[in-house]
Design an enzyme around this catalytic site. Structure first.
Site, PDB file in Angstrom:
ATOM      1  N   SER A   1      59.506  34.989  83.485  1.00 40.44           N
ATOM      2  CA  SER A   1      59.502  34.577  82.081  1.00 40.44           C
ATOM      3  C   SER A   1      58.728  35.613  81.274  1.00 40.44           C
ATOM      4  CB  SER A   1      58.905  33.171  81.958  1.00 40.44           C
ATOM      5  OG  SER A   1      58.888  32.726  80.626  1.00 40.44           O
TER       6      SER A   1
ATOM      7  N   LYS B   1      62.831  32.540  77.105  1.00 37.60           N
ATOM      8  CA  LYS B   1      61.883  32.601  78.212  1.00 37.60           C
ATOM      9  C   LYS B   1      61.095  31.298  78.351  1.00 37.60           C
ATOM     10  CE  LYS B   1      62.671  36.730  79.839  1.00 37.60           C
ATOM     11  NZ  LYS B   1      63.144  36.936  81.231  1.00 37.60           N
TER      12      LYS B   1
ATOM     13  N   VAL C   1      54.752  45.208  79.698  1.00 33.01           N
ATOM     14  CA  VAL C   1      54.996  46.175  80.777  1.00 33.01           C
ATOM     15  C   VAL C   1      55.935  47.237  80.224  1.00 33.01           C
ATOM     16  CG1 VAL C   1      55.816  46.533  83.127  1.00 33.01           C
ATOM     17  CG2 VAL C   1      54.731  44.358  82.520  1.00 33.01           C
TER      18      VAL C   1
ATOM     19  N   TYR D   1      63.947  35.666  71.918  1.00 33.07           N
ATOM     20  CA  TYR D   1      63.525  36.057  73.272  1.00 33.07           C
ATOM     21  C   TYR D   1      62.532  35.050  73.853  1.00 33.07           C
ATOM     22  CZ  TYR D   1      61.222  38.778  76.948  1.00 33.07           C
ATOM     23  OH  TYR D   1      60.679  39.213  78.141  1.00 33.07           O
TER      24      TYR D   1
ATOM     25  N   ILE E   1      60.781  46.221  85.963  1.00 28.73           N
ATOM     26  CA  ILE E   1      60.114  45.203  86.773  1.00 28.73           C
ATOM     27  C   ILE E   1      60.954  44.857  87.996  1.00 28.73           C
ATOM     28  CG2 ILE E   1      59.429  42.765  86.812  1.00 28.73           C
ATOM     29  CD1 ILE E   1      58.484  43.096  83.914  1.00 28.73           C
TER      30      ILE E   1
ATOM     31  N   ASN F   1      65.200  37.941  87.395  1.00 30.67           N
ATOM     32  CA  ASN F   1      64.490  38.936  86.604  1.00 30.67           C
ATOM     33  C   ASN F   1      65.326  39.508  85.458  1.00 30.67           C
ATOM     34  OD1 ASN F   1      62.507  41.316  86.149  1.00 30.67           O
ATOM     35  ND2 ASN F   1      64.430  42.324  86.733  1.00 30.67           N
TER      36      ASN F   1
ATOM     37  N   ASP G   1      76.977  40.583  86.629  1.00 30.11           N
ATOM     38  CA  ASP G   1      76.807  40.229  85.221  1.00 30.11           C
ATOM     39  C   ASP G   1      76.452  38.755  85.201  1.00 30.11           C
ATOM     40  OD1 ASP G   1      76.954  39.557  82.566  1.00 30.11           O
ATOM     41  OD2 ASP G   1      79.023  40.220  82.270  1.00 30.11           O
TER      42      ASP G   1
END
Length: 258
Positions: A150, A169, A198, A165, A26, A98, A71
């Protein structure tokens, strides 16, 4: 129809854009689209080799792109990188948060350390980048655009193993709302994109349970690509969205409707 006005609405010429995790998936789609719109794109990625290769590819096509190693989980590194960017290329006007990780573990398998590692990158790292970018934008006095990537999984669970996860987000989405409120006086907008599934190297390479159940359904409008997320990002970053802040936009091919 005034085509020149339409072009101006999405023109990012003269703007510096930082895209974290910008060398693949992405992030690469976003970096490419912002570069096409005229921005000088800082491809900020932990994999400097991939970043340099991708930035070189963009430049070969006439875009302006620079790769830096970043990082986002290291606060000192984040501070240093953003200072270097501002000194060498000017203050960023666009930040796209991102970069992230998506390893999956079931509710009874995930440890406290696993949980902390996910939050450290996906939420804490994004906060550090947002804070540093906003400080530079505020000092410059020209406003700015912050777009946080997100996940649609914060609205509807898709598969097992995404508790940590989705929590990270969801925290990012909440951070966006509060940051938008605090940065409003500086003309800095903060918006959130919620991608559906995705197929990226990061998603395909994630460890843990394989996607199942709802995650295997084909979205009614088809599988989303990095370019779909990139177009939504371009909108939030552009002059066309100058009066839009604290909003969430799901780009999921209509998956949530099924």
């Amino acid at each position: 129809m005034n085509n020149s006005l339409l072009i101006q609405l999405f023109d990012l010429s003269g703007r510096v854009a930082i895209v974290t995790g910008g060398a693949s998936g992405i992030g690469a789609g976003i970096s490419c689209q912002l570069a096409i719109a005229g921005a000088t794109v800082i491809v900020a990625d932990i994999d400097i080799s991939a970043g340099q290769s991708f930035a070189k590819e963009l430049c070969s096509e006439g875009a302006s792109a620079i790769a830096i190693q970043l990082d986002i989980s290291n606060e000192d590194v984040v501070k240093s990188c953003f200072e270097d960017i501002s000194r060498e290329h000017g203050a960023p006007w666009i930040l796209v948060n991102n970069a992230g990780i998506q390893n999956r573990k079931g509710m009874f398998e995930i440890s406290g350390d696993d949980w902390d590692a996910m939050q450290k990158v996906n939420l804490r790292g994004a906060f550090l980048c947002l804070r540093e970018a906003a400080e530079l934008m505020k000092y410059e006095g020209q406003g700015g655009r912050i777009i946080n990537i997100s996940s649609a999984s914060i609205r509807h669970p898709t598969t097992e193993g995404l508790a940590a996860y989705a929590a990270s987000k969801g925290g990012l989405a909440s951070l966006s709302q509060n940051a938008a409120f605090e940065l409003l006086e500086h003309n800095i907008t903060v918006n959130t994109i919620l991608p559906g599934g995705v197929m990226t190297p990061g998603a395909l390479g994630a460890t843990g349970p394989a996607p199942s159940a709802a995650a295997q359904r084909r979205p009614p409008l088809g599988q989303c690509t990095p370019e779909d997320i990139a177009m939504a990002t371009l909108f939030f970053a552009s002059p066309a969205a100058q009066h839009i802040t604290a909003q969430q936009l799901a780009v999921d091919g209509g998956w949530q409707l099924t």
